[in-house]
Design a protein around this motif. Structure first.
Motif, short mmCIF file in Angstrom:
data_model
loop_
_atom_site.label_atom_id
_atom_site.label_comp_id
_atom_site.label_asym_id
_atom_site.label_seq_id
_atom_site.Cartn_x
_atom_site.Cartn_y
_atom_site.Cartn_z
N LYS A 11 0.83 -1.20 0.00
CA LYS A 11 0.00 0.00 0.00
C LYS A 11 0.88 1.26 0.00
O LYS A 11 0.63 2.20 -0.77
N GLN A 12 1.90 1.29 0.84
CA GLN A 12 2.80 2.44 0.90
C GLN A 12 3.58 2.60 -0.41
O GLN A 12 3.79 3.72 -0.89
N THR A 13 4.01 1.49 -0.99
CA THR A 13 4.73 1.54 -2.25
C THR A 13 3.85 2.11 -3.35
O THR A 13 4.30 2.91 -4.17
N ASP A 14 2.59 1.71 -3.37
CA ASP A 14 1.65 2.25 -4.36
C ASP A 14 1.48 3.75 -4.18
O ASP A 14 1.46 4.50 -5.17
N ARG A 15 1.37 4.21 -2.94
CA ARG A 15 1.24 5.66 -2.68
C ARG A 15 2.48 6.41 -3.16
O ARG A 15 2.38 7.48 -3.76
N ILE A 16 3.65 5.84 -2.89
CA ILE A 16 4.90 6.48 -3.31
C ILE A 16 4.99 6.50 -4.83
O ILE A 16 5.42 7.50 -5.42
N ASP A 17 4.57 5.43 -5.48
CA ASP A 17 4.60 5.38 -6.94
C ASP A 17 3.70 6.44 -7.55
O ASP A 17 4.07 7.09 -8.53
N VAL A 18 2.53 6.64 -6.98
CA VAL A 18 1.61 7.66 -7.48
C VAL A 18 2.23 9.06 -7.29
O VAL A 18 2.21 9.89 -8.20
N ALA A 19 2.81 9.29 -6.12
CA ALA A 19 3.43 10.59 -5.86
C ALA A 19 4.61 10.83 -6.80
O ALA A 19 4.79 11.93 -7.32
N ALA A 20 5.41 9.80 -7.04
CA ALA A 20 6.55 9.93 -7.93
C ALA A 20 6.10 10.21 -9.37
O ALA A 20 6.69 11.06 -10.06
N ALA A 21 5.07 9.53 -9.82
CA ALA A 21 4.56 9.75 -11.18
C ALA A 21 4.02 11.17 -11.32
O ALA A 21 4.26 11.84 -12.34
N THR A 22 3.31 11.63 -10.30
CA THR A 22 2.78 13.00 -10.32
C THR A 22 3.92 14.01 -10.37
O THR A 22 3.89 14.97 -11.14
#
Length: 123
Positions: free
Chosen positions: A38-49
């Motif tokens: 879950k945390q990795t997914d949140r970080i991936d979304v933030a990084a893509a943004t």
């Protein structure tokens, strides 16, 4: 015989308890893995943004630099080094955009090449 039954019962109980503890450990490991995912997914979304906004900002910066270069291309710099109104407008837009991004607001849209050209054509 009673002693043997006691030892076997104790051993079976110990084995069952060991299996239960293994199941608890496995469940906690699976929970931890789910939280990491879950945390990795949140970080991936933030990084893509971030990467998208950075690419957009690079384009806007390049357009601004080109516009300012065009403004000063054939224009003599005055003795008092006053910034032309057109260049001041471009720089003001950059400051407003930086302030908006610092406040967490979305960045402005990229100016069209026609808008940049018309800004350069102004005296």
């Amino acid at each position: 015989m009673a002693g043997t039954i006691t030892v076997v019962t104790f051993g079976a109980g110990w084995t069952v308890r060991d299996w239960k503890r293994d199941a608890e450990v496995l469940a906690s490991i699976e929970d931890a893995a789910a939280q990491v995912k879950k945390q990795t997914d949140r970080i991936d979304v933030a990084a893509a943004t971030y990467e998208k906004e950075r690419a957009d900002a690079d384009v806007r910066s390049t357009v601004r630099e080109s516009t300012i270069r065009e403004i000063y291309k054939d224009r003599p710099v005055s003795v008092d080094c006053a910034v032309p109104d057109v260049a001041r407008s471009v720089l003001g837009d950059a400051v407003r955009e930086a302030n908006a991004r610092a406040a967490g607001q979305s960045a402005a849209t990229v100016p069209s090449p026609a808008a940049a050209t018309s800004a350069v054509d102004r005296p």
